[in-house]
Scaffold this motif. Structure first.
Motif, PDB file in Angstrom:
ATOM      1  N   GLN A  45     -46.907  63.003  -7.345  1.00 40.05           N
ATOM      2  CA  GLN A  45     -47.071  61.692  -6.701  1.00 40.05           C
ATOM      3  C   GLN A  45     -45.950  60.751  -7.138  1.00 40.05           C
ATOM      4  OE1 GLN A  45     -49.232  60.473  -4.282  1.00 40.05           O
ATOM      5  NE2 GLN A  45     -49.715  62.635  -4.092  1.00 40.05           N
ATOM      6  N   ASP A  46     -45.581  60.831  -8.415  1.00 40.42           N
ATOM      7  CA  ASP A  46     -44.558  59.930  -8.926  1.00 40.42           C
ATOM      8  C   ASP A  46     -43.206  60.223  -8.283  1.00 40.42           C
ATOM      9  OD1 ASP A  46     -44.316  57.678 -10.647  1.00 40.42           O
ATOM     10  OD2 ASP A  46     -43.029  58.877 -11.951  1.00 40.42           O
ATOM     11  N   TYR A  47     -42.958  61.491  -7.968  1.00 41.90           N
ATOM     12  CA  TYR A  47     -41.673  61.852  -7.352  1.00 41.90           C
ATOM     13  C   TYR A  47     -41.527  61.171  -5.986  1.00 41.90           C
ATOM     14  CZ  TYR A  47     -37.529  64.747  -6.688  1.00 41.90           C
ATOM     15  OH  TYR A  47     -36.227  65.188  -6.529  1.00 41.90           O
ATOM     16  N   VAL A  48     -42.592  61.227  -5.198  1.00 41.98           N
ATOM     17  CA  VAL A  48     -42.475  60.601  -3.864  1.00 41.98           C
ATOM     18  C   VAL A  48     -42.552  59.075  -3.972  1.00 41.98           C
ATOM     19  CG1 VAL A  48     -43.048  62.582  -2.424  1.00 41.98           C
ATOM     20  CG2 VAL A  48     -44.910  61.190  -3.288  1.00 41.98           C
ATOM     21  N   TYR A  49     -43.227  58.599  -5.032  1.00 38.84           N
ATOM     22  CA  TYR A  49     -43.194  57.148  -5.316  1.00 38.84           C
ATOM     23  C   TYR A  49     -41.734  56.734  -5.574  1.00 38.84           C
ATOM     24  CZ  TYR A  49     -43.280  52.970  -8.226  1.00 38.84           C
ATOM     25  OH  TYR A  49     -43.002  51.727  -8.750  1.00 38.84           O
ATOM     26  N   LEU A  50     -41.038  57.533  -6.409  1.00 33.94           N
ATOM     27  CA  LEU A  50     -39.667  57.176  -6.803  1.00 33.94           C
ATOM     28  C   LEU A  50     -38.684  57.208  -5.631  1.00 33.94           C
ATOM     29  CD1 LEU A  50     -39.407  58.857 -10.343  1.00 33.94           C
ATOM     30  CD2 LEU A  50     -39.452  56.411  -9.829  1.00 33.94           C
ATOM     31  N   ILE A  51     -38.970  58.061  -4.645  1.00 36.45           N
ATOM     32  CA  ILE A  51     -38.085  58.077  -3.461  1.00 36.45           C
ATOM     33  C   ILE A  51     -38.118  56.700  -2.788  1.00 36.45           C
ATOM     34  CG2 ILE A  51     -37.720  59.104  -1.165  1.00 36.45           C
ATOM     35  CD1 ILE A  51     -38.826  61.771  -2.329  1.00 36.45           C
ATOM     36  N   GLU A  52     -39.334  56.142  -2.644  1.00 36.20           N
ATOM     37  CA  GLU A  52     -39.470  54.818  -2.015  1.00 36.20           C
ATOM     38  C   GLU A  52     -38.912  53.714  -2.915  1.00 36.20           C
ATOM     39  OE1 GLU A  52     -40.351  54.848   1.179  1.00 36.20           O
ATOM     40  OE2 GLU A  52     -40.483  57.001   0.813  1.00 36.20           O
ATOM     41  N   TYR A  53     -39.103  53.893  -4.215  1.00 36.58           N
ATOM     42  CA  TYR A  53     -38.583  52.936  -5.212  1.00 36.58           C
ATOM     43  C   TYR A  53     -37.054  52.881  -5.114  1.00 36.58           C
ATOM     44  CZ  TYR A  53     -38.041  51.516 -10.257  1.00 36.58           C
ATOM     45  OH  TYR A  53     -37.730  50.925 -11.454  1.00 36.58           O
ATOM     46  N   ALA A  74     -26.672  49.449  -7.398  1.00 38.73           N
ATOM     47  CA  ALA A  74     -26.175  50.824  -7.183  1.00 38.73           C
ATOM     48  C   ALA A  74     -26.383  51.650  -8.446  1.00 38.73           C
ATOM     49  CB  ALA A  74     -24.700  50.781  -6.792  1.00 38.73           C
ATOM     50  N   LYS A  75     -26.189  51.009  -9.605  1.00 38.35           N
ATOM     51  CA  LYS A  75     -26.380  51.703 -10.892  1.00 38.35           C
ATOM     52  C   LYS A  75     -27.871  52.047 -11.085  1.00 38.35           C
ATOM     53  CE  LYS A  75     -26.282  50.666 -15.779  1.00 38.35           C
ATOM     54  NZ  LYS A  75     -26.357  49.525 -16.672  1.00 38.35           N
ATOM     55  N   LEU A  76     -28.740  51.108 -10.714  1.00 32.78           N
ATOM     56  CA  LEU A  76     -30.183  51.354 -10.831  1.00 32.78           C
ATOM     57  C   LEU A  76     -30.606  52.497  -9.899  1.00 32.78           C
ATOM     58  CD1 LEU A  76     -31.244  47.616 -11.014  1.00 32.78           C
ATOM     59  CD2 LEU A  76     -31.853  49.318 -12.734  1.00 32.78           C
ATOM     60  N   LEU A  77     -30.017  52.504  -8.698  1.00 29.39           N
ATOM     61  CA  LEU A  77     -30.318  53.572  -7.726  1.00 29.39           C
ATOM     62  C   LEU A  77     -29.858  54.922  -8.276  1.00 29.39           C
ATOM     63  CD1 LEU A  77     -31.111  54.649  -4.911  1.00 29.39           C
ATOM     64  CD2 LEU A  77     -28.916  53.852  -4.051  1.00 29.39           C
ATOM     65  N   HIS A  78     -28.648  54.954  -8.789  1.00 30.56           N
ATOM     66  CA  HIS A  78     -28.102  56.204  -9.322  1.00 30.56           C
ATOM     67  C   HIS A  78     -28.916  56.674 -10.533  1.00 30.56           C
ATOM     68  CE1 HIS A  78     -25.203  59.266 -10.264  1.00 30.56           C
ATOM     69  NE2 HIS A  78     -25.154  58.817 -11.506  1.00 30.56           N
ATOM     70  N   GLY A  79     -29.249  55.739 -11.427  1.00 27.72           N
ATOM     71  CA  GLY A  79     -30.020  56.086 -12.630  1.00 27.72           C
ATOM     72  C   GLY A  79     -31.365  56.694 -12.272  1.00 27.72           C
ATOM     73  N   VAL A 134     -39.592  45.432  -8.267  1.00 25.35           N
ATOM     74  CA  VAL A 134     -39.306  46.609  -9.108  1.00 25.35           C
ATOM     75  C   VAL A 134     -39.445  46.322 -10.601  1.00 25.35           C
ATOM     76  CG1 VAL A 134     -37.745  47.709  -7.444  1.00 25.35           C
ATOM     77  CG2 VAL A 134     -36.799  46.152  -9.153  1.00 25.35           C
ATOM     78  N   LEU A 135     -39.588  45.057 -10.954  1.00 21.25           N
ATOM     79  CA  LEU A 135     -39.543  44.697 -12.376  1.00 21.25           C
ATOM     80  C   LEU A 135     -40.623  45.379 -13.220  1.00 21.25           C
ATOM     81  CD1 LEU A 135     -38.063  42.887 -14.465  1.00 21.25           C
ATOM     82  CD2 LEU A 135     -39.858  41.194 -14.078  1.00 21.25           C
ATOM     83  N   ALA A 136     -41.874  45.304 -12.768  1.00 24.00           N
ATOM     84  CA  ALA A 136     -42.965  45.894 -13.567  1.00 24.00           C
ATOM     85  C   ALA A 136     -42.781  47.403 -13.698  1.00 24.00           C
ATOM     86  CB  ALA A 136     -44.323  45.582 -12.929  1.00 24.00           C
ATOM     87  N   CYS A 137     -42.233  48.040 -12.657  1.00 24.48           N
ATOM     88  CA  CYS A 137     -42.028  49.493 -12.694  1.00 24.48           C
ATOM     89  C   CYS A 137     -41.086  49.849 -13.828  1.00 24.48           C
ATOM     90  CB  CYS A 137     -41.428  50.006 -11.388  1.00 24.48           C
ATOM     91  SG  CYS A 137     -42.056  49.218  -9.912  1.00 24.48           S
ATOM     92  N   ALA A 138     -39.921  49.214 -13.831  1.00 26.03           N
ATOM     93  CA  ALA A 138     -38.912  49.577 -14.830  1.00 26.03           C
ATOM     94  C   ALA A 138     -39.320  49.097 -16.230  1.00 26.03           C
ATOM     95  CB  ALA A 138     -37.571  48.965 -14.426  1.00 26.03           C
ATOM     96  N   TRP A 139     -39.718  47.867 -16.319  1.00 28.71           N
ATOM     97  CA  TRP A 139     -40.002  47.253 -17.626  1.00 28.71           C
ATOM     98  C   TRP A 139     -41.254  47.863 -18.263  1.00 28.71           C
ATOM     99  CZ3 TRP A 139     -41.186  41.236 -18.017  1.00 28.71           C
ATOM    100  CH2 TRP A 139     -41.260  40.863 -19.356  1.00 28.71           C
ATOM    101  N   SER A 140     -42.318  48.091 -17.462  1.00 29.90           N
ATOM    102  CA  SER A 140     -43.566  48.597 -18.071  1.00 29.90           C
ATOM    103  C   SER A 140     -43.387  50.047 -18.560  1.00 29.90           C
ATOM    104  CB  SER A 140     -44.761  48.484 -17.121  1.00 29.90           C
ATOM    105  OG  SER A 140     -44.775  49.505 -16.160  1.00 29.90           O
ATOM    106  N   TYR A 141     -42.562  50.848 -17.843  1.00 34.14           N
ATOM    107  CA  TYR A 141     -42.336  52.222 -18.320  1.00 34.14           C
ATOM    108  C   TYR A 141     -41.514  52.210 -19.610  1.00 34.14           C
ATOM    109  CZ  TYR A 141     -44.580  55.234 -14.899  1.00 34.14           C
ATOM    110  OH  TYR A 141     -45.521  55.921 -14.165  1.00 34.14           O
ATOM    111  N   SER A 142     -40.600  51.258 -19.717  1.00 33.94           N
ATOM    112  CA  SER A 142     -39.815  51.133 -20.939  1.00 33.94           C
ATOM    113  C   SER A 142     -40.746  50.710 -22.087  1.00 33.94           C
ATOM    114  CB  SER A 142     -38.712  50.097 -20.696  1.00 33.94           C
ATOM    115  OG  SER A 142     -37.957  49.903 -21.824  1.00 33.94           O
TER     116      SER A 142
END
Ligand SMILES: Cc1ncc(CN)c(N)n1
Length: 236
Positions: A45-53, A74-79, A134-142
């Motif tokens: 599920q997370d993989y297809v979530y990340l495609i949309e992200y 672009a860096k965030l997309l590539h990462g 996108v903030l909560a996604c990146a920051w909360s996983y960190s």
């Protein structure tokens, strides 16, 4: 001392994010006893979530008014495409799931609701809406990655250790900090009415993050039961 918008946000989201650490899925992952089937469901599920992200970062690049911001997105997309999703591809291989199969995962109800909310908010507003989405996604996983890395044995766990390592890594921390810096820059000089709207987006996405952990724990797809003449014919 400057007042950072992320400090204000932290006051609202701290109790929500702390509850992630108490959630059985996250606890099981950090303590190493999470059932593999639950993790497999989450990872797909997370993989297809990340495609949309990823689409959100592309949208951020498209909406950027200067090259510095365009490059950040672009860096965030590539990462995400290259580093974060590579972790999923490697876990998929351990489960015997091919890349094509992984990519073809049908998004469940929570995944669809969460990604649709973010994409809708990001399309509706300016670039600050993209960052708020996108903030909560990146920051909360960190936040979770760093916290779990401090739990005994989590980072060295033979199966879940790679997950903890990646989300607590310097590379992932940098992606999360890029998002935090972007929202702080964009919040500068904005009136309270607009800041409150951005804060609501971060709170809603934080709720969605909780729901995503819960979806994984329950291995939920579409929580719909089909009946005919009062007889259950298909639990979906
Ligand atoms: C649901 C969800 N939210 C956030 C992340 C971190 N990019 C993630 N992988 N999945």
């Amino acid at each position: 001392m400057t007042n950072l918008f992320t400090d204000r946000l932290w006051n609202r989201i701290e109790p929500i994010w702390k509850s992630y650490l108490e959630h059985p899925f996250v606890k099981g992952l950090g303590e190493g006893w999470l059932e593999k089937d639950k993790f497999k469901h989450y990872m797909k599920q997370d993989y297809v979530y990340l495609i949309e992200y990823c689409r959100l970062f592309a949208l951020g690049s498209a909406k950027a008014q200067d090259l510095k911001t365009m490059t950040k997105f672009a860096k965030l997309l590539h990462g995400t495409l290259d580093m974060e999703m590579e972790l999923h591809r490697q876990y998929a291989a351990r489960f015997g799931i091919s890349h094509d199969e992984l990519e073809a995962t049908e998004a469940g109800a929570t995944t669809t609701a969460y990604t649709s909310y973010m994409l809708n908010i990001a399309q509706l507003g300016g670039i600050e809406n993209v960052v708020a989405s996108v903030l909560a996604c990146a920051w909360s996983y960190s936040f979770i990655g760093k916290e779990l890395a401090s739990w005994p044995g989590a980072i060295d766990h033979e199966f879940y250790g790679e997950w903890v390592k990646m989300y607590s890594s310097d590379e992932f921390t940098e992606l999360a900090e890029d998002c935090m810096n972007l929202i702080n820059e964009m919040a500068e000089g904005k009136p309270e009415r607009e800041l409150a709207k951005l804060e609501e987006i971060v709170v809603k996405t934080s709720y969605f993050e909780y729901m995503f952990w819960d979806m994984a724990e329950k291995q939920e797809e579409w929580p719909v039961k089909l009946y005919t003449q009062s007889r259950l014919i298909k639990p979906m």
